[in-house]
Write a protein that holds these residues in place. Structure first.
Motif, mmCIF file in Angstrom:
data_model
loop_
_atom_site.group_PDB
_atom_site.id
_atom_site.type_symbol
_atom_site.label_atom_id
_atom_site.label_comp_id
_atom_site.label_asym_id
_atom_site.label_seq_id
_atom_site.Cartn_x
_atom_site.Cartn_y
_atom_site.Cartn_z
ATOM 1 N N ASN A 1 -0.739 5.923 -3.807
ATOM 2 C CA ASN A 1 -1.686 6.170 -2.705
ATOM 3 C C ASN A 1 -1.019 5.995 -1.341
ATOM 4 O O ASN A 1 -1.275 6.763 -0.412
ATOM 5 C CB ASN A 1 -2.903 5.260 -2.831
ATOM 6 C CG ASN A 1 -3.787 5.648 -3.997
ATOM 7 O OD1 ASN A 1 -3.762 6.788 -4.471
ATOM 8 N ND2 ASN A 1 -4.563 4.699 -4.488
ATOM 9 N N LEU A 2 -0.177 4.991 -1.217
ATOM 10 C CA LEU A 2 0.544 4.768 0.039
ATOM 11 C C LEU A 2 1.494 5.931 0.318
ATOM 12 O O LEU A 2 1.609 6.389 1.461
ATOM 13 C CB LEU A 2 1.305 3.440 -0.026
ATOM 14 C CG LEU A 2 1.866 2.885 1.260
ATOM 15 C CD1 LEU A 2 0.785 2.714 2.321
ATOM 16 C CD2 LEU A 2 2.541 1.544 0.993
ATOM 17 N N LYS B 1 1.034 8.983 -0.538
ATOM 18 C CA LYS B 1 0.199 10.091 -0.061
ATOM 19 C C LYS B 1 -0.155 9.914 1.413
ATOM 20 O O LYS B 1 -0.163 10.879 2.168
ATOM 21 C CB LYS B 1 -1.066 10.209 -0.907
ATOM 22 C CG LYS B 1 -0.794 10.739 -2.294
ATOM 23 C CD LYS B 1 -2.041 10.777 -3.144
ATOM 24 C CE LYS B 1 -1.703 11.249 -4.553
ATOM 25 N NZ LYS B 1 -2.862 11.229 -5.443
ATOM 26 N N GLU B 2 -0.419 8.662 1.821
ATOM 27 C CA GLU B 2 -0.715 8.398 3.237
ATOM 28 C C GLU B 2 0.459 8.771 4.133
ATOM 29 O O GLU B 2 0.275 9.114 5.301
ATOM 30 C CB GLU B 2 -1.040 6.918 3.444
ATOM 31 C CG GLU B 2 -2.390 6.489 2.955
ATOM 32 C CD GLU B 2 -2.634 5.005 3.211
ATOM 33 O OE1 GLU B 2 -2.216 4.503 4.287
ATOM 34 O OE2 GLU B 2 -3.216 4.364 2.326
ATOM 35 N N ASN C 1 2.552 11.224 3.440
ATOM 36 C CA ASN C 1 2.895 12.623 3.140
ATOM 37 C C ASN C 1 4.001 12.788 2.107
ATOM 38 O O ASN C 1 4.836 13.685 2.213
ATOM 39 C CB ASN C 1 3.254 13.385 4.419
ATOM 40 C CG ASN C 1 2.128 13.361 5.416
ATOM 41 O OD1 ASN C 1 0.980 13.611 5.060
ATOM 42 N ND2 ASN C 1 2.427 13.030 6.656
ATOM 43 N N GLY D 1 -0.301 -2.099 1.000
ATOM 44 C CA GLY D 1 -0.753 -0.978 0.193
ATOM 45 C C GLY D 1 -0.921 -1.294 -1.280
ATOM 46 O O GLY D 1 -1.715 -0.645 -1.962
#
Length: 120
Positions: free
Chosen positions: A50-51, A53-54, A56, A38
């Protein structure tokens, strides 16, 4: 009333702590490999956010009643909050630690669920 707020984050300190945690011997290989994937094609801070967010994990920040609030939510449920008075307080280390820990937990949870579903 809530007001928008961006906490002070020293990107270098944040990234240094993430790299240190990635290098810890006791860390799960699964966690290290997923985080490495990531963050390798972006700056570490952006890659980790960003990771998260992936998986949650969201970070929300605001000022309310003259106090700064930073809320870490996992699966839309607040799991941790930081509250402090000075809006110029650097939260880099605390935020990096919490996000790494929450991300590690989410990665392991997802892996456990996927393996459990495969057994059926």
């Amino acid at each position: 009333m809530k007001k928008a707020f961006t906490p002070v984050i020293n990107i270098s300190s944040f990234e240094e702590l993430i790299l240190k945690k990635q290098g810890n011997e006791g860390n799960s290989t699964l966690v290290v490999n997923i985080i490495d994937q990531g963050i390798k094609n972006a700056d570490i801070y952006t890659g980790l956010i960003n990771l998260c967010k992936e998986f949650n994990i969201e970070v929300d920040s605001f000022i309310q009643d003259d106090l700064c609030h930073v809320i870490i939510s996992v699966n839309d449920t607040g799991s941790l909050s930081m509250v402090y008075e000075d809006p110029f307080t650097d939260i880099s280390i605390d935020l990096a630690s919490v996000l790494y820990r929450e991300l590690s937990t989410q990665i392991k949870n997802r892996d456990f669920i996927q393996k459990s579903l495969q057994k059926k």
